[in-house]
Design a protein around this motif. Structure first.
Motif, short mmCIF file in Angstrom:
data_model
loop_
_atom_site.label_atom_id
_atom_site.label_comp_id
_atom_site.label_asym_id
_atom_site.label_seq_id
_atom_site.Cartn_x
_atom_site.Cartn_y
_atom_site.Cartn_z
N ARG A 404 34.68 33.36 61.36
CA ARG A 404 34.56 34.74 61.84
C ARG A 404 33.59 35.57 61.01
NH1 ARG A 404 40.41 34.51 62.11
NH2 ARG A 404 40.51 35.81 60.26
N LYS A 405 33.23 35.05 59.82
CA LYS A 405 32.33 35.75 58.92
C LYS A 405 32.81 37.17 58.63
CE LYS A 405 28.25 33.11 60.29
NZ LYS A 405 26.87 33.15 60.80
N ARG A 406 34.11 37.31 58.43
CA ARG A 406 34.67 38.62 58.12
C ARG A 406 34.18 39.08 56.75
NH1 ARG A 406 40.99 38.68 57.63
NH2 ARG A 406 40.98 38.56 59.91
N LYS A 407 33.78 40.33 56.68
CA LYS A 407 33.27 40.87 55.42
C LYS A 407 34.39 41.30 54.48
CE LYS A 407 28.91 42.59 57.35
NZ LYS A 407 28.06 43.79 57.57
N LEU A 408 35.55 41.62 55.04
CA LEU A 408 36.66 42.09 54.21
C LEU A 408 37.55 40.94 53.79
CD1 LEU A 408 37.57 45.32 56.20
CD2 LEU A 408 36.20 45.14 54.13
N VAL A 409 38.31 41.14 52.70
CA VAL A 409 39.12 40.09 52.10
C VAL A 409 40.51 40.07 52.73
CG1 VAL A 409 40.09 39.23 49.94
CG2 VAL A 409 37.89 40.42 49.94
N ASP A 410 40.99 38.88 53.07
CA ASP A 410 42.34 38.74 53.58
C ASP A 410 43.33 39.04 52.44
OD1 ASP A 410 44.91 37.20 54.16
OD2 ASP A 410 43.83 37.01 56.05
N PRO A 411 44.34 39.90 52.66
CA PRO A 411 45.28 40.26 51.59
C PRO A 411 45.99 39.05 50.98
CG PRO A 411 45.53 41.76 53.44
CD PRO A 411 44.61 40.68 53.90
N LEU A 412 46.31 38.03 51.81
CA LEU A 412 46.98 36.84 51.28
C LEU A 412 46.10 36.13 50.26
CD1 LEU A 412 49.30 34.81 51.26
CD2 LEU A 412 48.23 33.67 53.21
N GLN A 413 44.79 36.05 50.54
CA GLN A 413 43.87 35.43 49.59
C GLN A 413 43.86 36.22 48.28
OE1 GLN A 413 39.75 35.43 50.79
NE2 GLN A 413 39.07 34.28 49.02
N PHE A 414 43.85 37.53 48.37
CA PHE A 414 43.85 38.39 47.19
C PHE A 414 45.12 38.16 46.36
CE2 PHE A 414 44.56 42.75 45.33
CZ PHE A 414 43.49 42.72 44.46
N GLU A 415 46.28 38.13 47.03
CA GLU A 415 47.55 37.95 46.33
C GLU A 415 47.61 36.59 45.64
OE1 GLU A 415 50.55 38.43 49.30
OE2 GLU A 415 49.70 40.33 49.99
N MET A 416 47.23 35.53 46.36
CA MET A 416 47.31 34.19 45.79
C MET A 416 46.32 34.01 44.66
SD MET A 416 49.78 32.82 47.37
CE MET A 416 49.60 31.15 46.76
N SER A 417 45.17 34.66 44.74
CA SER A 417 44.18 34.56 43.68
C SER A 417 44.68 35.21 42.40
CB SER A 417 42.86 35.21 44.12
OG SER A 417 41.89 35.06 43.12
N LEU A 418 45.45 36.31 42.56
CA LEU A 418 45.96 37.02 41.39
C LEU A 418 47.15 36.31 40.77
CD1 LEU A 418 44.10 39.26 42.42
CD2 LEU A 418 45.97 40.87 42.12
N LEU A 419 47.83 35.43 41.54
CA LEU A 419 49.08 34.81 41.11
C LEU A 419 50.09 35.89 40.72
CD1 LEU A 419 47.79 31.78 38.99
CD2 LEU A 419 48.56 31.78 41.36
N ASP A 420 50.15 36.94 41.53
CA ASP A 420 51.01 38.10 41.26
C ASP A 420 52.30 37.95 42.05
OD1 ASP A 420 52.24 40.66 41.35
OD2 ASP A 420 50.33 41.62 40.88
N LYS A 421 53.42 37.62 41.35
CA LYS A 421 54.68 37.37 42.03
C LYS A 421 55.20 38.61 42.75
CE LYS A 421 57.42 35.69 38.92
NZ LYS A 421 58.64 35.07 38.37
N ASP A 422 54.98 39.79 42.16
CA ASP A 422 55.46 41.03 42.78
C ASP A 422 54.81 41.25 44.14
OD1 ASP A 422 57.11 41.53 40.67
OD2 ASP A 422 55.75 42.90 39.65
#
Length: 540
Positions: A404-422
């Motif tokens: 889809r060449k989406r320019k914005l970041v998927d929130p799930l990708q952001f969360e998993m990249s941070l390894l943020d349990k909260d």
């Protein structure tokens, strides 16, 4: 009386909410961690400032418990607003009040609306009911503190309608890890009981139907208890009085010393004292002992009252989580209830921080039926499995995103990249958190590089924005940097600094948008940076 570290943090957090103008706030502490001590210390500070306090509860045992703890911890005595006793005209600055009494117009209208500066609602999951609301609305100038073991409510009404913030929450898992509650071992008994046809009432199973469904299995359950409970101090929770009394007779026939208590028991106090003293092995009750009763020596809980309401389930299990030096764990017998909608509370729901972790834990408990398993260790393993499952889901989403060449970041990708349990395990607790994200939140998220349409609640949006601000202030990688580098197979870029991500993007750009020679994205980690004596970043 010195407060434990988490109790002191809770008291400070409550007062901070009031100081910043939030008049109604919530405290969540598990059963057995001393919530009464926290709120009587909050009240003590209020009295020292010249205020008055009202402690509201719906049961006499809770009122007496609050009065006893108040005097024990602070030296303060209190007036009573219950039945023939009244606090009107009393010189005591603290009142313990029965909701049933105070809700009557001839009781609460005698007091001016500003008579109390603080109202504490014990077992705050009841506070949505009209009786509580009538009292709260009359004393409309008071600051409100709700105290509960869990913020859930079975009829799906949300406590956010009463409380505007969650001041402090201490989880069962953390209390166990820090030694303030007994570890829990769960043992699943492979006794299949199908609850799929039962009707519901007020958000939970209808007790009369549940009772009829359970009755044919009582002898089989007693056989299992004879195997697992013979050397334990056990409390059994059942739906109705008749079933509780029937179970008492069955267990007696198995050779147990067993007592039964219910709301009509005239010798209830003596039976409870005798059980505490070791006169009985097992105590049966029809949901009488879920609140206001403590017996730390209980080391086995048998819940024969399956429920969809987590707060009720936590209250039941909480009767056995108080620690003692000679008690190394609580055994929780879990029968294999079946419900088509899988809404049942199971042992995993006590400490799991997300639904997917709870599901993995429950599956493991059922696979290992007949073996008692430590819930904390089980949760740790399930969290690892859940992360793998999420990463597999993320990989599929990323493949779709590339097309889809989406320019914005998927929130799930952001969360998993941070390894943020909260972030990953986030569940709304208050009403406003469950609502849809606001237009302003969506705009801010999009400006920050996140795709807002994937975010389902205002609470999650608020937490994401908070994390983005924190990362910006700490000089960490932005969502757009994360998306770009992880689309090139770099891992967990959310843990990189902004400068490290920027340098790698620069190297890729100067290499005609190809990965530089010698770089393996999946295993690559940026070198650690420190500030030199001139305040400039230096790579080690």
């Amino acid at each position: 009386m010195n407060l434990r570290p988490y109790q002191l943090q809770a008291k400070t957090a409550i007062q901070a909410e009031w100081d910043r103008g939030v008049k109604t706030t919530l405290l969540v502490l598990p059963t057995g961690t001393g919530k009464t001590i926290v709120f009587v210390k909050v009240i003590e500070d209020e009295i020292r400032k010249g205020g008055r306090a009202l402690i509201l509860a719906h049961r006499g045992e809770l009122l007496q418990q609050a009065a006893d703890k108040l005097e024990q911890a602070t030296g303060l005595k209190c007036a009573i607003e219950k039945a023939e006793d009244t606090a009107f005209g009393s010189w005591y600055r603290v009142t313990v009040g029965s909701v049933q009494s105070l809700t009557r117009p001839d009781r609460h209208l005698k007091f001016k609306p500003d008579h109390y500066s603080v109202i504490v609602i014990d077992e705050a999951h009841h506070s949505i009911s009209p009786s509580y609301q009538k009292i709260i609305k009359h004393f409309d100038q008071a600051k409100i503190l709700g105290v509960t073991a869990t913020p859930d409510r079975g009829d799906q009404q949300n406590l956010g309608g009463v409380f505007k913030s969650l001041a402090y929450e201490y989880s069962i898992a953390k209390a166990i890890k820090e030694g303030y509650l007994s570890p829990i071992r769960a043992l699943t008994i492979p006794l299949d009981i199908d609850l799929g046809t039962l009707k519901t009432q007020a958000g939970d199973f209808k007790l009369s139907e549940l009772d009829d469904k359970l009755a044919p299995y009582l002898v089989s359950i007693a056989d299992q208890m004879a195997q697992y409970c013979k050397d334990r101090k056990t409390v059994v929770f059942l739906p109705l009085i008749r079933t509780s009394q029937k179970m008492q007779e069955i267990l007696k026939a198995k050779g147990f010393r067993v007592a039964e208590v219910n709301g009509k028991s005239k010798d209830r106090d003596q039976i409870l004292k005798d059980f505490d003293a070791g006169e009985y092995d097992i105590l049966c009750n029809s949901m009488l002992l879920t609140e206001g009763w403590d017996c730390p020596s209980v080391d086995c809980i048998v819940c024969l009252r399956p429920t969809k309401i987590r707060s009720l389930y936590c209250q039941i299990v909480g009767r056995g989580t108080r620690p003692l030096p000679e008690k190394d764990h609580l055994l929780l017998l879990d029968f294999l209830w079946h419900s088509e909608k899988h809404e049942l509370c199971r042992p995993s729901n006590l400490i799991a921080e997300s639904a997917d972790v709870a599901k993995i834990m429950t599956k493991k408990l059922e696979e290992e039926a007949g073996t008692d398993m430590d819930l904390e260790a089980l949760k740790d393993d399930a969290q690892v499995d859940a992360v793998h499952e999420r990463e597999e889901a993320l990989a599929k989403q990323l493949a779709e995103m590339k097309s889809r060449k989406r320019k914005l970041v998927d929130p799930l990708q952001f969360e998993m990249s941070l390894l943020d349990k909260d972030l990953v395990n986030y569940q709304p607790a208050l009403g406003w958190q469950s609502e849809q994200p606001t237009a302003k939140q969506k705009t801010q998220l999009e400006q920050s590089g996140l795709f807002p349409d994937e975010i389902q609640s205002a609470g999650k949006a608020d937490l994401l924005l908070e994390r983005i601000r924190e990362r910006r202030n700490s000089g960490l990688a932005t969502p757009k940097q994360i998306r770009f580098l992880e689309s090139r197979d770099f891992s967990h870029v959310g843990q990189w600094s902004f400068d490290a991500a920027n340098r790698m993007i620069g190297r890729i750009s100067s290499n005609r948008w190809r990965i530089p020679h010698g770089i393996t994205p999946k295993t690559y980690k940026p070198k650690k940076e420190v500030n030199n004596e001139f305040g400039l970043a230096t790579t080690l």
